[in-house]
Design a protein around this motif. Structure first.
Motif, PDB file in Angstrom:
ATOM      1  N   LYS A 241      33.007  46.506  36.792  1.00 46.22           N
ATOM      2  CA  LYS A 241      33.054  47.959  36.607  1.00 46.22           C
ATOM      3  C   LYS A 241      31.843  48.612  37.261  1.00 46.22           C
ATOM      4  CE  LYS A 241      34.522  51.837  34.717  1.00 46.22           C
ATOM      5  NZ  LYS A 241      35.765  52.506  35.176  1.00 46.22           N
ATOM      6  N   ASP A 242      30.667  48.028  37.067  1.00 45.94           N
ATOM      7  CA  ASP A 242      29.456  48.582  37.680  1.00 45.94           C
ATOM      8  C   ASP A 242      29.572  48.608  39.199  1.00 45.94           C
ATOM      9  OD1 ASP A 242      28.268  48.946  35.216  1.00 45.94           O
ATOM     10  OD2 ASP A 242      27.103  47.088  35.286  1.00 45.94           O
ATOM     11  N   PHE A 243      30.065  47.515  39.779  1.00 45.08           N
ATOM     12  CA  PHE A 243      30.152  47.436  41.234  1.00 45.08           C
ATOM     13  C   PHE A 243      31.211  48.373  41.788  1.00 45.08           C
ATOM     14  CE2 PHE A 243      28.205  42.930  41.882  1.00 45.08           C
ATOM     15  CZ  PHE A 243      26.993  43.433  41.433  1.00 45.08           C
ATOM     16  N   SER A 244      32.202  48.727  40.955  1.00 46.81           N
ATOM     17  CA  SER A 244      33.224  49.659  41.431  1.00 46.81           C
ATOM     18  C   SER A 244      32.616  51.024  41.719  1.00 46.81           C
ATOM     19  CB  SER A 244      34.357  49.784  40.419  1.00 46.81           C
ATOM     20  OG  SER A 244      33.946  50.505  39.253  1.00 46.81           O
ATOM     21  N   TYR A 245      31.539  51.375  40.991  1.00 51.10           N
ATOM     22  CA  TYR A 245      30.858  52.645  41.258  1.00 51.10           C
ATOM     23  C   TYR A 245      30.175  52.625  42.621  1.00 51.10           C
ATOM     24  CZ  TYR A 245      31.488  53.858  36.330  1.00 51.10           C
ATOM     25  OH  TYR A 245      32.024  54.150  35.110  1.00 51.10           O
ATOM     26  N   LEU A 246      29.856  51.427  43.112  1.00 48.59           N
ATOM     27  CA  LEU A 246      29.225  51.296  44.423  1.00 48.59           C
ATOM     28  C   LEU A 246      30.263  51.178  45.531  1.00 48.59           C
ATOM     29  CD1 LEU A 246      26.459  48.634  43.587  1.00 48.59           C
ATOM     30  CD2 LEU A 246      26.310  51.122  43.424  1.00 48.59           C
ATOM     31  N   GLY A 247      31.540  51.080  45.133  1.00 45.54           N
ATOM     32  CA  GLY A 247      32.586  50.886  46.125  1.00 45.54           C
ATOM     33  C   GLY A 247      32.701  49.441  46.562  1.00 45.54           C
ATOM     34  N   SER A 248      32.167  48.523  45.742  1.00 43.88           N
ATOM     35  CA  SER A 248      32.192  47.098  46.077  1.00 43.88           C
ATOM     36  C   SER A 248      33.129  46.393  45.111  1.00 43.88           C
ATOM     37  CB  SER A 248      30.783  46.517  45.934  1.00 43.88           C
ATOM     38  OG  SER A 248      30.467  45.706  47.014  1.00 43.88           O
ATOM     39  N   TYR A 249      34.171  45.755  45.659  1.00 46.12           N
ATOM     40  CA  TYR A 249      35.171  45.126  44.800  1.00 46.12           C
ATOM     41  C   TYR A 249      35.292  43.622  45.021  1.00 46.12           C
ATOM     42  CZ  TYR A 249      36.500  49.943  43.943  1.00 46.12           C
ATOM     43  OH  TYR A 249      36.470  51.270  43.604  1.00 46.12           O
ATOM     44  N   GLY A 250      34.563  43.084  45.977  1.00 48.90           N
ATOM     45  CA  GLY A 250      34.630  41.658  46.232  1.00 48.90           C
ATOM     46  C   GLY A 250      35.957  41.266  46.865  1.00 48.90           C
ATOM     47  N   THR A 251      36.101  39.983  47.152  1.00 51.20           N
ATOM     48  CA  THR A 251      37.324  39.457  47.753  1.00 51.20           C
ATOM     49  C   THR A 251      37.899  38.383  46.847  1.00 51.20           C
ATOM     50  OG1 THR A 251      36.418  39.855  49.969  1.00 51.20           O
ATOM     51  CG2 THR A 251      38.304  38.353  49.796  1.00 51.20           C
ATOM     52  N   ARG A 252      39.158  38.534  46.497  1.00 52.75           N
ATOM     53  CA  ARG A 252      39.792  37.574  45.589  1.00 52.75           C
ATOM     54  C   ARG A 252      39.700  36.161  46.164  1.00 52.75           C
ATOM     55  NH1 ARG A 252      43.156  38.030  41.355  1.00 52.75           N
ATOM     56  NH2 ARG A 252      43.382  40.283  41.691  1.00 52.75           N
ATOM     57  N   GLY A 253      39.249  35.230  45.363  1.00 56.13           N
ATOM     58  CA  GLY A 253      39.136  33.848  45.798  1.00 56.13           C
ATOM     59  C   GLY A 253      37.861  33.544  46.558  1.00 56.13           C
ATOM     60  N   VAL A 254      37.130  34.582  46.930  1.00 63.79           N
ATOM     61  CA  VAL A 254      35.886  34.394  47.690  1.00 63.79           C
ATOM     62  C   VAL A 254      34.684  34.900  46.908  1.00 63.79           C
ATOM     63  CG1 VAL A 254      34.620  34.975  49.811  1.00 63.79           C
ATOM     64  CG2 VAL A 254      37.100  34.545  49.898  1.00 63.79           C
ATOM     65  N   GLY A 255      34.825  36.082  46.315  1.00 68.44           N
ATOM     66  CA  GLY A 255      33.728  36.674  45.564  1.00 68.44           C
ATOM     67  C   GLY A 255      33.024  37.757  46.351  1.00 68.44           C
ATOM     68  N   TYR A 256      31.757  37.955  46.051  1.00 72.39           N
ATOM     69  CA  TYR A 256      30.962  39.011  46.679  1.00 72.39           C
ATOM     70  C   TYR A 256      30.041  38.424  47.739  1.00 72.39           C
ATOM     71  CZ  TYR A 256      32.369  41.983  42.748  1.00 72.39           C
ATOM     72  OH  TYR A 256      33.078  42.711  41.822  1.00 72.39           O
ATOM     73  N   ASP A 257      29.888  39.146  48.830  1.00 68.71           N
ATOM     74  CA  ASP A 257      28.937  38.762  49.874  1.00 68.71           C
ATOM     75  C   ASP A 257      27.524  39.068  49.376  1.00 68.71           C
ATOM     76  OD1 ASP A 257      27.109  39.465  52.235  1.00 68.71           O
ATOM     77  OD2 ASP A 257      28.809  38.519  53.252  1.00 68.71           O
ATOM     78  N   VAL A 258      26.709  38.044  49.241  1.00 74.96           N
ATOM     79  CA  VAL A 258      25.382  38.192  48.631  1.00 74.96           C
ATOM     80  C   VAL A 258      24.494  39.140  49.432  1.00 74.96           C
ATOM     81  CG1 VAL A 258      23.232  36.975  48.076  1.00 74.96           C
ATOM     82  CG2 VAL A 258      25.436  35.983  47.426  1.00 74.96           C
ATOM     83  N   GLU A 259      24.380  38.922  50.731  1.00 77.76           N
ATOM     84  CA  GLU A 259      23.474  39.747  51.545  1.00 77.76           C
ATOM     85  C   GLU A 259      23.895  41.211  51.548  1.00 77.76           C
ATOM     86  OE1 GLU A 259      20.639  38.968  52.729  1.00 77.76           O
ATOM     87  OE2 GLU A 259      20.778  36.848  52.200  1.00 77.76           O
TER      88      GLU A 259
END
Length: 241
Positions: free
Chosen positions: A60-78
Motif C-alpha cells: 500500500k505504501d509503495f502504491s503511493y509512489l507509483g511502484s507496484y513491483g513485478t509479479r514473480g520477480v518483486g521490486y527492483d532494489v536500485e
C-alpha cells in the motif's frame, strides 16, 4: 525512536499519508543494505520483514509512489532506492546546523551517516565562548552569536538542537526566526513552534522508560507462570484435584 508533532497538513502535496512517509526511511535502510550486497530484486514479503512491517502495508505504501513491483520477480532494489530517496528529498544536499556541542552534539557531529543520506553538517554552534574555534569532526565550532548569519549564509532549513532543556526553546525561537523550518530536537523538553515548522523529538530517557515498562511486564508474566506451575514445575499447585 523519533516522535513529534507535525504542523503541516496530514498529507503531502502528492497525497502520501504521513504514516507512509514515516515508514519510507525504514524501507530505504533495508533497501540500502540489499543494494550493498548487490541484491537486484526483493519480494514484498522479504522487504517487509527487513523493515519490520507487514507486506500488505508495504505494498500500500509503495502504491503511493507509483511502484507496484513485478509479479514473480518483486521490486527492483536500485530503482526503489532512487525512488524513495527522491521522495524523501535525499537526492539533493541539505545543509544542517547542530546547536549545542556537548557530548551528544559532538557525537552527532561525528556521525558518518549524514553525508551518505543527503545531509551536510554546515556548522556546529555553541554558546560557550571557550568552544569557539575548537574543531569537532573536522569542523570549527562557532559561537551562538553567529547563528543567524550562519543560517543565512548557508541556506539552512534544518536545525538540530542538542542543548540542555533550559536553553532549547530560546534556541528554537532563534532558529525559526532565522528561517529554519524543520527541527530535530534532542533536548528533553517540548518545543513550541509556529505553523509551518516541523519538529521531531528524540528523547532517549522516554525510550528507556518504555523499555523498562516492557521488562517489568515480562518479569511479572514469568513470575505468574512460575507460580501457576508450582514448586515441582507442573500445574499441580493451581489445577483442581
Amino acid at each position: 525512536m523519533a516522535t513529534g508533532r507535525n504542523h503541516r497538513p496530514a498529507t503531502r502535496s502528492r497525497g502520501i499519508p504521513e504514516a507512509t512517509v514515516a515508514r519510507l526511511p525504514l524501507y530505504l535502510r533495508a533497501l540500502t543494505a540489499l543494494s550493498e550486497r548487490s541484491v537486484p530484486t526483493v519480494s514484498s514479503e522479504e522487504l517487509a520483514a527487513a523493515a519490520g512491517v507487514n507486506s500488505a502495508k508495504l505494498r500500500k505504501d509503495f502504491s503511493y509512489l507509483g511502484s507496484y513491483g513485478t509479479r514473480g520477480v518483486g521490486y527492483d532494489v536500485e530503482y526503489l532506492v532512487y525512488q524513495i530517496s527522491r521522495e524523501l528529498g535525499l537526492t539533493q544536499d541539505w545543509p544542517v546546523v547542530i546547536v549545542g556541542i556537548g557530548n551528544l552534539g559532538a557525537a552527532l557531529a561525528n556521525y558518518g551517516g549524514f553525508a551518505s543520506r543527503g545531509f551536510r553538517v554546515a556548522a556546529l554552534i555553541d554558546a560557550d565562548p571557550a568552544m569557539a574555534g575548537k574543531p569537532v569532526a573536522g569542523i570549527a565550532v562557532q559561537h551562538a552569536d553567529e547563528l543567524e548569519k550562519i543560517i543565512s549564509d548557508n541556506g539552512v532549513s534544518i536545525g538540530v538542537i542538542a542543548t540542555p532543556a533550559g536553553a532549547a526553546q530560546q534556541v528554537c525561537d532563534r532558529l525559526v526566526a532565522a528561517g529554519v523550518t524543520s527541527i530535530l530536537n534532542f533536548a528533553p523538553t517540548v518545543l513550541s513552534v509556529p505553523d509551518g515548522v516541523d519538529v521531531r523529538k528524540v528523547d532517549l530517557s522516554i525510550e528507556l522508560q518504555i523499555l523498562a515498562f516492557h521488562e517489568q511486564r515480562k518479569a511479572g508474566e514469568e513470575a505468574d507462570a512460575a507460580g501457576r506451575k508450582g514448586p515441582d514445575g507442573d500445574m499441580s499447585a493451581v489445577m483442581p484435584a
